[in-house]
Design an enzyme around this catalytic site. Structure first.
Site, mmCIF file in Angstrom:
data_model
loop_
_atom_site.group_PDB
_atom_site.id
_atom_site.type_symbol
_atom_site.label_atom_id
_atom_site.label_comp_id
_atom_site.label_asym_id
_atom_site.label_seq_id
_atom_site.Cartn_x
_atom_site.Cartn_y
_atom_site.Cartn_z
ATOM 1 N N HIS A 97 0.839 -1.209 0.000
ATOM 2 C CA HIS A 97 0.000 0.000 0.000
ATOM 3 C C HIS A 97 0.863 1.243 0.000
ATOM 4 O O HIS A 97 1.942 1.277 0.580
ATOM 5 C CB HIS A 97 -0.952 0.019 1.200
ATOM 6 C CG HIS A 97 -0.282 -0.162 2.535
ATOM 7 N ND1 HIS A 97 0.121 -1.389 2.994
ATOM 8 C CD2 HIS A 97 0.067 0.724 3.486
ATOM 9 C CE1 HIS A 97 0.680 -1.253 4.179
ATOM 10 N NE2 HIS A 97 0.681 0.009 4.505
ATOM 11 N N LEU A 98 0.350 2.276 -0.652
ATOM 12 C CA LEU A 98 0.939 3.606 -0.622
ATOM 13 C C LEU A 98 0.109 4.455 0.330
ATOM 14 O O LEU A 98 -1.123 4.492 0.212
ATOM 15 C CB LEU A 98 0.900 4.245 -2.018
ATOM 16 C CG LEU A 98 2.023 3.964 -3.009
ATOM 17 C CD1 LEU A 98 2.241 2.481 -3.186
ATOM 18 C CD2 LEU A 98 1.740 4.653 -4.340
HETATM 19 P P1 AMP Z 1 1.633 0.325 7.481
HETATM 20 O O1 AMP Z 1 2.028 0.549 8.920
HETATM 21 O O2 AMP Z 1 2.438 1.100 6.503
HETATM 22 O O3 AMP Z 1 1.568 -1.167 7.164
HETATM 23 O O4 AMP Z 1 0.189 0.936 7.345
HETATM 24 C C1 AMP Z 1 -0.980 0.248 7.617
HETATM 25 C C2 AMP Z 1 -2.049 1.296 7.735
HETATM 26 O O5 AMP Z 1 -3.301 0.675 7.608
HETATM 27 C C3 AMP Z 1 -2.064 2.047 9.074
HETATM 28 O O6 AMP Z 1 -1.899 3.434 8.833
HETATM 29 C C4 AMP Z 1 -3.425 1.705 9.654
HETATM 30 O O7 AMP Z 1 -4.011 2.796 10.347
HETATM 31 C C5 AMP Z 1 -4.220 1.331 8.423
HETATM 32 N N1 AMP Z 1 -5.316 0.392 8.609
HETATM 33 C C6 AMP Z 1 -5.290 -0.777 9.260
HETATM 34 N N2 AMP Z 1 -6.480 -1.401 9.173
HETATM 35 C C7 AMP Z 1 -7.264 -0.601 8.423
HETATM 36 C C8 AMP Z 1 -8.613 -0.680 7.964
HETATM 37 N N3 AMP Z 1 -9.399 -1.726 8.259
HETATM 38 N N4 AMP Z 1 -9.097 0.329 7.224
HETATM 39 C C9 AMP Z 1 -8.331 1.400 6.923
HETATM 40 N N5 AMP Z 1 -7.043 1.529 7.313
HETATM 41 C C10 AMP Z 1 -6.530 0.559 8.062
#
Ligand code: AMP
Ligand code: ZN
Length: 111
Positions: A97-98
């Site tokens: 993800h970005l």
């Molecule tokens: P990363 O730490 O780069 O892997 O980012 C994961 C991101 O996903 C974090 O900023 C979380 O707040 C977000 N996240 C986790 N679960 C969800 C969800 N169900 N819907 C939207 N964002 C989410």
């Protein structure tokens, strides 16, 4: 299905979807770190940036994020695109993800 972003892409868990198309999906981060904090994912599961060598996929993701930034109105003022990768990169969800962050001045260096 074990991957939460695959579940988001499949509509199995709720998310605020902002843009979709070209095999990509953008939705609001559940824990926003800026006034605008969106996530862009490929619908197809890829665990991290280390796990694809497809220049089309990576290029389309980046262009999707750029177009998204324009559509939500942060392109001219500025924004940041972040790809956390693996533990030292701060990755917590292992579906590529970005992060697209904007709506306030960003600081540097990141933590
Ligand atoms: P990363 O730490 O780069 O892997 O980012 C994961 C991101 O996903 C974090 O900023 C979380 O707040 C977000 N996240 C986790 N679960 C969800 C969800 N169900 N819907 C939207 N964002 C989410
Ligand atoms: Zn996934």
């Amino acid at each position: 299905m074990a991957c939460i972003f695959c579940e988001v892409a499949a509509g199995e868990i709720p998310a605020t979807v902002v843009k979709r198309g070209d095999g990509m999906l953008a939705f609001r981060d559940i824990n926003p770190q800026a006034p605008t904090h969106l996530l862009v994912i490929p619908v197809e599961h890829v665990a991290s940036l280390n796990d694809t060598s497809d220049p089309q996929l990576i290029g389309r993701l980046m262009l999707f994020a750029r177009e998204l930034a324009r559509e939500v109105g942060i392109a001219d003022q500025g924004y940041r695109v972040v790809v956390n990768t693996n533990p030292d990169g701060g990755q917590t969800v292992f579906h590529l993800h970005l992060h697209v962050l904007g709506g306030r001045p960003m600081t540097w260096p990141p933590g």
